[in-house]
Design an enzyme around this catalytic site. Structure first.
Site, short mmCIF file in Angstrom:
data_model
loop_
_atom_site.label_atom_id
_atom_site.label_comp_id
_atom_site.label_asym_id
_atom_site.label_seq_id
_atom_site.Cartn_x
_atom_site.Cartn_y
_atom_site.Cartn_z
N THR A 254 44.65 -23.33 20.60
CA THR A 254 43.78 -24.41 20.16
C THR A 254 44.41 -25.77 20.41
O THR A 254 43.76 -26.69 20.93
CB THR A 254 43.47 -24.26 18.66
OG1 THR A 254 42.85 -22.98 18.44
CG2 THR A 254 42.55 -25.36 18.17
N HIS B 164 43.14 -36.51 19.92
CA HIS B 164 42.37 -35.30 20.20
C HIS B 164 42.02 -34.53 18.92
O HIS B 164 42.83 -34.41 18.00
CB HIS B 164 43.14 -34.38 21.15
CG HIS B 164 43.18 -34.89 22.56
ND1 HIS B 164 44.06 -35.89 22.94
CD2 HIS B 164 42.45 -34.56 23.66
CE1 HIS B 164 43.88 -36.14 24.22
NE2 HIS B 164 42.91 -35.36 24.68
N TRP B 165 40.80 -34.03 18.91
CA TRP B 165 40.30 -33.16 17.85
C TRP B 165 40.38 -31.74 18.36
O TRP B 165 40.26 -31.49 19.56
CB TRP B 165 38.85 -33.57 17.53
CG TRP B 165 38.21 -32.79 16.44
CD1 TRP B 165 38.69 -32.56 15.19
CD2 TRP B 165 36.91 -32.17 16.49
NE1 TRP B 165 37.79 -31.84 14.45
CE2 TRP B 165 36.69 -31.59 15.23
CE3 TRP B 165 35.94 -32.06 17.47
CZ2 TRP B 165 35.52 -30.89 14.93
CZ3 TRP B 165 34.78 -31.38 17.18
CH2 TRP B 165 34.57 -30.80 15.92
N HIS B 166 40.57 -30.78 17.46
CA HIS B 166 40.77 -29.40 17.88
C HIS B 166 39.75 -28.49 17.21
O HIS B 166 39.60 -28.53 15.99
CB HIS B 166 42.19 -28.95 17.56
CG HIS B 166 43.23 -29.80 18.21
ND1 HIS B 166 43.75 -30.93 17.60
CD2 HIS B 166 43.81 -29.72 19.43
CE1 HIS B 166 44.62 -31.49 18.41
NE2 HIS B 166 44.68 -30.78 19.52
N SER B 167 39.08 -27.68 18.01
CA SER B 167 38.08 -26.76 17.49
C SER B 167 38.47 -25.33 17.84
O SER B 167 38.12 -24.80 18.90
CB SER B 167 36.69 -27.08 18.05
OG SER B 167 35.73 -26.23 17.48
#
Length: 312
Positions: free
Chosen positions: A195, A237-240
């Site tokens: 991720t 950054h966003w993490h999914s």
């Protein structure tokens, strides 16, 4: 015409899970046959309510939702309300869905659907593995009927997000993960470390969320708190995690690097309970049970997310 692949999703919505579900709903090669719900990100009353609402927003109210386990198998565990909001959907006060959950328990639904779609079923787990573990205790032959299991969970090199060594889904209910990892001879894993290697730039996500779509509008609202939390702690950054796991499940050919190794769960360590231990050098003699995702086509992953948010 090729028949659609039956897809059963065990989940604990959760903002992250919600994005993965939108990706699944938008896929034309798979048929979402049910959502089995566990406690995890927040309590079961919220995760069930969130699953129902997301189905409604996506125009998929026909997808059955099954409430499952309200707590880990043995020991209490903290939830992730600090990240997802007390209700798991950013505390936006949304109007509940007009329809309700099925009466059947999630573990029983997993078993029933595994018989109905024996040999074809794709089972994707996005939360703690409590429901699947209970199903296994009721019927240890479950793995024989599942064509493929994809797990979002673990941290292959013990770089955790709940504790220094453990990832949230596994650490929430380590005994359940232990049972599942022992029972299934092979499964695919999108872990926390994968991720982190596949972040989504906040500005791009904001552009996607501006799409003229009810799905994008709803997701922009429920994810706002989580995205602000992420920007404050993790940078640009966003993490999914769950969306990446769903990409691997639906489009395995997008994986550009996978490695097979024995994977186990630490149950007793004072500092490492809930950690996933990867036998990188195959020292234990145990068979390779996990196929670990190391690298996925980033452009393809982002295209799947963008398309799911923009869908009518």
């Amino acid at each position: 015409m090729t028949a659609k692949i039956p897809l059963l999703i065990d989940t604990d919505p959760g903002v992250d899970d919600a994005l993965a579900l939108l990706v699944a709903f938008n896929d034309t090669a798979h048929d979402v046959i049910g959502l089995t719900i566990a406690a995890g990100n927040v309590g079961l009353q919220h995760t069930v309510r969130n699953a129902l609402k997301l189905c409604e927003v996506a125009g998929r109210s026909e997808v059955p939702v099954f409430a499952g386990c309200a707590a880990p198998l043995l020991h209490p565990s903290p939830d992730a309300a600090d990240v997802h909001g007390l209700d798991g959907f950013g505390d936006t006060g949304y109007t509940p869905a007009a329809h309700g959950a099925q009466a059947e328990h999630a573990a029983l639904a997993i078993l029933r659907l595994s018989h109905e779609y024996a040999g074809r079923l794709l089972l994707v787990t996005l939360g703690p593995l409590t429901n699947v573990a209970v199903a296994l205790k009721l019927d240890p032959t479950l793995p024989q009927r599942v064509a493929r299991l994809v797990v979002m969970g673990g941290a292959a090199s013990a770089h955790g997000n709940l504790t220094p060594a453990a990832e949230f889904n596994v650490a929430f209910d380590p005994e359940a993960a232990h049972l599942v990892f022992q029972a299934f001879p092979q499964f695919d894993v999108a872990d926390w470390e994968a991720t982190l290697a596949h972040g989504l730039h906040h500005r791009r996500v904001e552009q996607w969320l501006a799409a003229p779509s009810p799905r994008a509008a709803f997701y922009e609202t429920i994810s706002r708190q989580t995205r602000l939390w992420s920007a404050d702690r993790r940078g640009d950054h966003w993490h999914s995690a769950d969306a990446l796991a769903m990409a691997l499940a639906l489009h395995p050919d997008g994986a550009t690097e996978l490695v097979e190794r024995p994977l186990a769960v630490e149950l007793a360590g004072t500092l490492t309970r809930g950690a996933t231990v990867t036998d990188w050098n195959r020292q234990t003699g145990r068979p390779d049970n996990a196929r670990l995702l190391l690298r996925y086509d980033q452009a393809r992953f982002e295209a799947l997310v963008e398309a799911a948010l923009a869908a009518a």
